[in-house]
Design an enzyme around this catalytic site. Sequence first.
Site, PDB file in Angstrom:
ATOM      1  N   GLU A  15       0.851  -1.187   0.000  1.00  0.00           N
ATOM      2  CA  GLU A  15       0.000   0.000   0.000  1.00  0.00           C
ATOM      3  C   GLU A  15       0.885   1.236   0.000  1.00  0.00           C
ATOM      4  O   GLU A  15       1.855   1.304   0.756  1.00  0.00           O
ATOM      5  CB  GLU A  15      -0.910   0.033   1.225  1.00  0.00           C
ATOM      6  CG  GLU A  15      -1.770   1.309   1.286  1.00  0.00           C
ATOM      7  CD  GLU A  15      -2.574   1.427   2.564  1.00  0.00           C
ATOM      8  OE1 GLU A  15      -3.595   0.728   2.667  1.00  0.00           O
ATOM      9  OE2 GLU A  15      -2.170   2.211   3.455  1.00  0.00           O
ATOM     10  N   ARG A 105     -15.681   2.764   3.576  1.00  0.00           N
ATOM     11  CA  ARG A 105     -16.497   3.879   4.055  1.00  0.00           C
ATOM     12  C   ARG A 105     -15.636   5.117   4.196  1.00  0.00           C
ATOM     13  O   ARG A 105     -16.004   6.200   3.776  1.00  0.00           O
ATOM     14  CB  ARG A 105     -17.142   3.537   5.395  1.00  0.00           C
ATOM     15  CG  ARG A 105     -18.131   4.611   5.871  1.00  0.00           C
ATOM     16  CD  ARG A 105     -18.423   4.513   7.335  1.00  0.00           C
ATOM     17  NE  ARG A 105     -17.237   4.844   8.141  1.00  0.00           N
ATOM     18  CZ  ARG A 105     -17.242   4.889   9.466  1.00  0.00           C
ATOM     19  NH1 ARG A 105     -18.350   4.593  10.130  1.00  0.00           N
ATOM     20  NH2 ARG A 105     -16.150   5.194  10.131  1.00  0.00           N
ATOM     21  N   GLY A 106     -14.471   4.980   4.822  1.00  0.00           N
ATOM     22  CA  GLY A 106     -13.584   6.111   5.039  1.00  0.00           C
ATOM     23  C   GLY A 106     -13.897   6.848   6.323  1.00  0.00           C
ATOM     24  O   GLY A 106     -14.950   6.648   6.947  1.00  0.00           O
ATOM     25  N   TYR A 145     -11.330  -6.751   9.519  1.00  0.00           N
ATOM     26  CA  TYR A 145     -10.702  -6.305  10.760  1.00  0.00           C
ATOM     27  C   TYR A 145     -10.475  -7.490  11.708  1.00  0.00           C
ATOM     28  O   TYR A 145     -11.414  -7.939  12.369  1.00  0.00           O
ATOM     29  CB  TYR A 145     -11.576  -5.236  11.426  1.00  0.00           C
ATOM     30  CG  TYR A 145     -11.836  -4.064  10.513  1.00  0.00           C
ATOM     31  CD1 TYR A 145     -10.978  -2.975  10.496  1.00  0.00           C
ATOM     32  CD2 TYR A 145     -12.910  -4.082   9.613  1.00  0.00           C
ATOM     33  CE1 TYR A 145     -11.189  -1.913   9.617  1.00  0.00           C
ATOM     34  CE2 TYR A 145     -13.129  -3.029   8.738  1.00  0.00           C
ATOM     35  CZ  TYR A 145     -12.265  -1.951   8.741  1.00  0.00           C
ATOM     36  OH  TYR A 145     -12.470  -0.907   7.872  1.00  0.00           O
ATOM     37  N   HIS A 149     -13.751  -3.932  13.753  1.00  0.00           N
ATOM     38  CA  HIS A 149     -13.704  -2.493  13.547  1.00  0.00           C
ATOM     39  C   HIS A 149     -13.898  -1.800  14.889  1.00  0.00           C
ATOM     40  O   HIS A 149     -14.748  -2.213  15.693  1.00  0.00           O
ATOM     41  CB  HIS A 149     -14.800  -2.069  12.563  1.00  0.00           C
ATOM     42  CG  HIS A 149     -14.661  -0.672  12.069  1.00  0.00           C
ATOM     43  ND1 HIS A 149     -15.035   0.419  12.820  1.00  0.00           N
ATOM     44  CD2 HIS A 149     -14.185  -0.173  10.889  1.00  0.00           C
ATOM     45  CE1 HIS A 149     -14.807   1.528  12.132  1.00  0.00           C
ATOM     46  NE2 HIS A 149     -14.293   1.205  10.956  1.00  0.00           N
ATOM     47  N   GLN A 176      -7.138  -4.970   8.024  1.00  0.00           N
ATOM     48  CA  GLN A 176      -6.512  -3.896   8.791  1.00  0.00           C
ATOM     49  C   GLN A 176      -5.197  -4.430   9.347  1.00  0.00           C
ATOM     50  O   GLN A 176      -5.018  -5.638   9.528  1.00  0.00           O
ATOM     51  CB  GLN A 176      -7.449  -3.478   9.929  1.00  0.00           C
ATOM     52  CG  GLN A 176      -6.926  -2.409  10.858  1.00  0.00           C
ATOM     53  CD  GLN A 176      -6.658  -1.100  10.149  1.00  0.00           C
ATOM     54  OE1 GLN A 176      -5.597  -0.957   9.540  1.00  0.00           O
ATOM     55  NE2 GLN A 176      -7.582  -0.166  10.233  1.00  0.00           N
ATOM     56  N   GLN A 212       4.799   6.113  15.143  1.00  0.00           N
ATOM     57  CA  GLN A 212       3.739   5.362  14.485  1.00  0.00           C
ATOM     58  C   GLN A 212       2.705   4.842  15.481  1.00  0.00           C
ATOM     59  O   GLN A 212       1.527   4.714  15.147  1.00  0.00           O
ATOM     60  CB  GLN A 212       4.327   4.175  13.712  1.00  0.00           C
ATOM     61  CG  GLN A 212       5.024   4.567  12.417  1.00  0.00           C
ATOM     62  CD  GLN A 212       5.672   3.367  11.757  1.00  0.00           C
ATOM     63  OE1 GLN A 212       6.840   3.070  11.993  1.00  0.00           O
ATOM     64  NE2 GLN A 212       4.912   2.651  10.948  1.00  0.00           N
TER      65      GLN A 212
END
Length: 286
Positions: A15, A105-106, A145, A149, A176, A212
Amino acid sequence: MARKILGKNETLSFEVFPPKKDGEFEAAFSVIDKLGELNPDFISVTYGAGGSRSKKTIEIAAYIQNTLNIDAIAHMTCVGCKKEQLLEVYDSLRAANVSHVLALRGDRPKDMTDEQYEARDFAHASDMMKFLKENTDIHFGGACYPEKHYECFSMETDLNNLKLKQEAGAEFLISQLFFDNDYFYSFRERAEKKGIDLPIAAGIMPITTPRQIGTTVSLSGSSIPKELADIIAKYGDNADDIKKAGTDYAVRQIMDLKANGVEHIHIYCMNRPKTTSEIVNAVRGK
């Protein structure tokens, strides 16, 4: 096709995220070139809440797809997006020869009012997926997830929501990030019992700076196991040591996943090709 890619015996993917400023694009393409040299099966490209950076996402994804000849998956979020806007993004993707998206969804945009939020066209990613399935020919996957989530009441409810994504036409799943493989193994088993049979890429993020933990990791809702917490506590004050120890932890995590039958690995590489290269070479035995 993304389903076919994740249908291989093994896949490795990355990513990346677009630069925040236009002047940083040249450096971003250099990063992507270096990642491309590692021959990933695909590279996904993120964008901000409400599609605020969708044009940059599409530009990066098009470069990956058409110049590097590596399959690109563009992130597509719907929380602040109207149906008409979503179709405009789809048209732009199609024009750029990008045929795969990760439908999310964001996060709610900071400037989005409660009234706007309640009146949004798509309440959940599965709602957007149904719309895409009915109105476009794009191929899409969804997020899953391992620790559920963070907004969801229970893992059972989260799995029911994931089943809705499969029923809406999702072709693959990307997890995730997580740091304790036992969560992923438990999630995989429960998903199978629920009848979720999509290929799942396990999301791995190397921790190379203590910062992080306070940013990306805390936002993800992922827990920090004692082994990793001890590494951060021991090496956190030394940039080189924490990078080495965090990279080693990610390698060991991936090797354990592969030993336990996890075929698809997705590295959240934070646009760091050197660290990603070290991980990939160690995993491939180079």
